[in-house]
Scaffold this motif. Structure first.
Motif, short mmCIF file in Angstrom:
data_model
loop_
_atom_site.label_atom_id
_atom_site.label_comp_id
_atom_site.label_asym_id
_atom_site.label_seq_id
_atom_site.Cartn_x
_atom_site.Cartn_y
_atom_site.Cartn_z
N ASP A 296 1.59 -5.39 9.59
CA ASP A 296 1.09 -6.13 8.59
C ASP A 296 -0.03 -5.78 7.69
OD1 ASP A 296 3.08 -8.07 9.45
OD2 ASP A 296 1.77 -9.33 10.64
N ASP A 297 -1.15 -5.07 8.27
CA ASP A 297 -2.09 -4.61 7.62
C ASP A 297 -1.78 -3.44 6.73
OD1 ASP A 297 -3.79 -6.66 8.72
OD2 ASP A 297 -5.02 -5.35 9.96
N PHE A 298 -0.67 -2.68 7.04
CA PHE A 298 -0.27 -1.56 6.21
C PHE A 298 0.23 -2.05 5.08
CE2 PHE A 298 2.81 1.74 5.43
CZ PHE A 298 1.93 2.92 5.50
N LEU A 299 1.13 -2.97 5.35
CA LEU A 299 1.87 -3.51 4.11
C LEU A 299 1.10 -4.15 3.11
CD1 LEU A 299 5.22 -4.71 5.81
CD2 LEU A 299 4.79 -2.64 4.45
N ARG A 300 0.05 -4.81 3.67
CA ARG A 300 -1.06 -5.32 2.71
C ARG A 300 -2.00 -4.42 2.03
NH1 ARG A 300 -4.28 -8.16 6.23
NH2 ARG A 300 -5.75 -6.73 6.29
N PHE A 301 -2.09 -3.32 2.73
CA PHE A 301 -2.90 -2.15 1.93
C PHE A 301 -2.06 -1.65 0.96
CE2 PHE A 301 -2.35 2.64 2.81
CZ PHE A 301 -3.33 2.90 1.84
N LEU A 302 -0.69 -1.36 1.35
CA LEU A 302 0.20 -0.93 0.15
C LEU A 302 0.15 -1.80 -1.22
CD1 LEU A 302 3.32 0.63 2.00
CD2 LEU A 302 1.21 1.77 1.37
N LYS A 303 0.35 -3.10 -0.94
CA LYS A 303 0.00 -4.09 -2.07
C LYS A 303 -0.98 -3.88 -2.79
CE LYS A 303 3.66 -7.45 -0.98
NZ LYS A 303 3.86 -8.78 -0.54
N ASP A 304 -2.05 -3.96 -2.02
CA ASP A 304 -3.52 -3.94 -2.64
C ASP A 304 -3.79 -2.59 -3.39
OD1 ASP A 304 -6.01 -4.33 -2.81
OD2 ASP A 304 -6.99 -3.96 -1.03
N TYR A 305 -3.26 -1.72 -2.75
CA TYR A 305 -3.33 -0.04 -3.58
C TYR A 305 -2.42 -0.12 -4.92
CZ TYR A 305 -2.44 5.10 -3.83
OH TYR A 305 -2.32 6.46 -4.35
N ALA A 306 -1.44 -0.67 -4.94
CA ALA A 306 -0.42 -0.76 -6.08
C ALA A 306 -1.01 -1.56 -6.91
CB ALA A 306 0.80 -1.08 -5.69
N SER A 307 -1.72 -2.76 -6.43
CA SER A 307 -2.25 -3.67 -7.50
C SER A 307 -3.39 -3.02 -8.11
CB SER A 307 -2.61 -4.88 -6.81
OG SER A 307 -3.33 -5.82 -7.55
N ARG A 308 -4.40 -2.24 -7.33
CA ARG A 308 -5.58 -1.84 -7.96
C ARG A 308 -5.40 -0.72 -8.75
NH1 ARG A 308 -10.52 -1.65 -3.37
NH2 ARG A 308 -9.67 -3.10 -2.01
N TYR A 309 -4.44 0.04 -8.55
CA TYR A 309 -4.30 1.46 -9.33
C TYR A 309 -2.90 1.33 -10.17
CZ TYR A 309 -8.22 2.83 -6.71
OH TYR A 309 -9.77 2.89 -6.32
N GLY A 310 -2.40 0.44 -10.23
CA GLY A 310 -1.08 0.19 -11.12
C GLY A 310 -1.58 0.39 -12.57
N ARG A 311 -0.83 1.32 -13.25
CA ARG A 311 -0.82 1.75 -14.50
C ARG A 311 -1.95 2.79 -14.62
NH1 ARG A 311 4.33 -0.14 -15.96
NH2 ARG A 311 4.37 -2.22 -15.68
N GLY A 312 -2.60 3.01 -13.39
CA GLY A 312 -3.85 3.95 -13.70
C GLY A 312 -3.48 5.06 -12.79
N HIS A 313 -4.78 5.82 -12.42
CA HIS A 313 -4.71 6.87 -11.65
C HIS A 313 -5.59 6.67 -10.32
CE1 HIS A 313 -3.46 9.52 -14.87
NE2 HIS A 313 -3.89 8.82 -15.47
N ALA A 314 -4.73 7.18 -9.25
CA ALA A 314 -5.52 6.94 -7.80
C ALA A 314 -5.69 8.28 -7.27
CB ALA A 314 -4.81 6.20 -6.71
N THR A 315 -6.78 8.59 -6.47
CA THR A 315 -7.06 9.83 -5.74
C THR A 315 -7.01 9.60 -4.52
OG1 THR A 315 -9.65 8.94 -5.59
CG2 THR A 315 -8.87 10.40 -7.68
N ALA A 316 -7.00 10.51 -3.33
CA ALA A 316 -7.02 10.84 -1.88
C ALA A 316 -8.25 9.73 -1.64
CB ALA A 316 -7.11 11.83 -1.34
#
Ligand SMILES: [Zn+2]
Length: 521
Positions: A474-494
């Motif tokens: 549950d937390d892992f999937l919430r993390f993936l959504k959070d990550y996609a939401s924050r960095y969507g159309r942008g750039h993410a680093t490690a």
């Protein structure tokens, strides 16, 4: 040896990988952002017709006449361009993203492309710029001819070396200031090698990274050196309007964007495609394409395949619909209006925004089961629509960010859609290769293709699986959504990735990071 057993021997003997990384290789135009809403509710019809609100296609504006070129061993004549002034904008830009407008005239049988390109660029670097740096991938091979670059009708000075095009600005460009470049170039499309989609074969021409584009800027321009394996380009999310006209008849175009409904697509007519917030616009032309179509909500899903591959073409369409339907719920809404999965003679698969290529050999192997390279690698390339297209990253320096995520997304696909397969996917795609090595390997440090993939892709999948079990699903999937939401159309680093993960769990994940990554985060 049973037939069944021989079948799996054949499968296992194939180098499993993805994304075209192979052992051997290696006057502003009108801006009207009209794109089907990928978040629209599902409809009972196969797909929702795109509202005809887009501006009507203009009659050919820039390239009005075209003379097919002679064979490439003779000097290229000059195209007979007829230039008319670019029309004034009718709609103000809706984003500060870079806006690319292309008119591309394809001589399919002659393997030539003539392009007028305008780039509306807003300086969001935070510093004053005296020059712009563009990547020109076609110039890494022969056949790229740049006719000119104009700013306000005046020719600009530039340096073109290898993949790097430096445009010298006559006046400094202040932060948040905007300019529009216009350029004209031609491509003598090279013959295609199996290790990369770009180029032509007798029945298909693939145009990937085919136009100059402005590379991202972060304390300098980000244009990494090409390498013998992996991908080296980094892209800002941008908006595209691409107008394509082909000579000849019976040529079908598969493209990153969805064609406007007003476009006839018939020979000699312009067809307009739009794509918003994407990294790159690719297309493939073929005179032997068949296509099967479906939809997920308002997202049009198409499978382009060659004669004799109807079963595989349908199988890939079915898997694509399932993958988009699953990933849009688990990660983020599908980023674009359409997805095209395109068969091509490759060693592998290769992702672009809204369009992925898959090797014919995978279609050859396909026997109707999703326990196959075609589906697993097809799903991998589709997952890149989120981990590459939506969430951008540095493919050269941190390739695991999109590759390990795409590999692990395959696992998620099989878990959700084929729980009865058990450990099949892990054994087939990961364990068989005995993955090891630092996950944060760059493409330049990877050693051989095999050691690179084992580290960045496959050990990356091992890390993500451990992370998932540490966090809980549950937390892992919430993390993936959070990550996609924050960095969507942008750039993410490690570092961004780990920070968002840590914020979505009470568990300490630092020991996992230390076990799999050599860098300090
Ligand atoms: Zn990949």
């Amino acid at each position: 040896m049973t037939k069944h057993f021989r079948f799996f021997i054949v499968l296992f003997s194939i180098i499993l990988s993805s994304c075209g990384i192979t052992p051997s290789a290696s006057n502003p135009a009108p801006i009207v952002l009209v794109t089907a809403n990928p978040n629209a509710l599902p409809t009972p019809t196969p797909f929702q017709p795109i509202p005809a609100t887009a501006a009507p296609l203009e009659s050919p504006t820039l390239i009005s006449t075209f003379t097919p070129l002679p064979p490439s061993d003779t000097p290229l004549p000059t195209f007979e361009f007829t230039v008319t002034p670019l029309v004034s904008p009718t709609t103000p830009p809706q984003t500060s993203r870079t806006q690319y407008t292309m008119f591309a005239l394809l001589d399919y049988s002659g393997h030539q492309l003539a392009v007028d390109e305008t780039i509306k660029y807003t300086n969001q670097t935070g510093v004053t710029l005296n020059e712009l740096v563009l990547a020109v991938e076609p110039n890494l091979r022969s056949g790229f001819t740049l006719e000119n670059i104009l700013l306000d009708g005046n020719q600009l000075n530039y340096d073109l070396t290898g993949q790097s095009l430096t445009v010298h600005l006559p006046q400094p460009l202040s932060p948040n200031a905007q300019l529009t470049l216009a350029m004209r170039f031609r491509l003598a499309i090279p013959s295609k090698q199996r290790d990369h989609p770009y180029g032509y074969v007798s029945y298909q021409a693939n145009l990937t990274d085919w136009y100059p584009f402005i590379v991202p800027y972060s304390n300098g321009w980000i244009l990494h050196d090409p390498w013998s394996l992996g991908e080296h380009l980094v892209y800002d999310a941008s908006d595209f309007e691409v107008n394509i006209k082909t000579t000849g008849t019976g040529v079908t175009i598969a493209a990153s964007g969805l064609e406007e409904p007003a476009s006839s697509g018939s020979a000699g007519e312009w067809t307009r495609y739009r794509l918003s917030g994407a990294r790159t616009f690719a297309f493939s032309a073929s005179d032997i394409f068949s296509v099967k179509e479906s939809a997920v909500g308002s997202v049009v899903i198409r499978s382009y395949y060659f004669e004799g591959y109807e079963g595989a073409g349908q199988g890939m369409l079915n898997a694509s619909v399932k993958a988009v339907g699953l990933f849009k719920d688990l990660f983020a809404p599908y980023p674009y209006a359409s997805l095209s999965v395109v068969q091509s003679d490759l060693n592998d698969g290769q992702e672009y925004d809204g369009l992925v290529f898959l090797a014919t050999k995978f279609y050859d192997e396909y026997g109707g089961s999703e326990r196959s390279n075609m589906v697993s690698i097809g799903v991998h390339e589709i997952a890149h629509q989120w981990w590459f297209g939506l969430v951008g990253s540095d493919q050269a320096m941190e390739p695991w960010l999109d590759e390990a995520m795409a590999v692990y997304s395959e696992n998620i696909y099989y878990e959700y859609s084929h729980a009865n397969y058990g450990d099949w996917w892990w054994n087939f795609r990961v364990n068989y290769f005995g993955p090891s090595g630092w996950v944060d390997t760059t493409i330049y440090e990877g050693g051989t293709f095999r050691t690179y993939v084992n580290a960045a892709y496959l050990n990356g999948a091992n890390f993500l699986d451990e992370l998932r079990w540490r966090m809980g699903m549950d937390d892992f999937l919430r993390f993936l959504k959070d990550y996609a939401s924050r960095y969507g159309r942008g750039h993410a680093t490690a570092s961004d990735f780990f920070a968002v993960a840590q914020q979505n769990t009470t568990a300490d994940i630092s020991d996992l990071i230390n076990a799999y990554f050599k860098g300090s985060y």
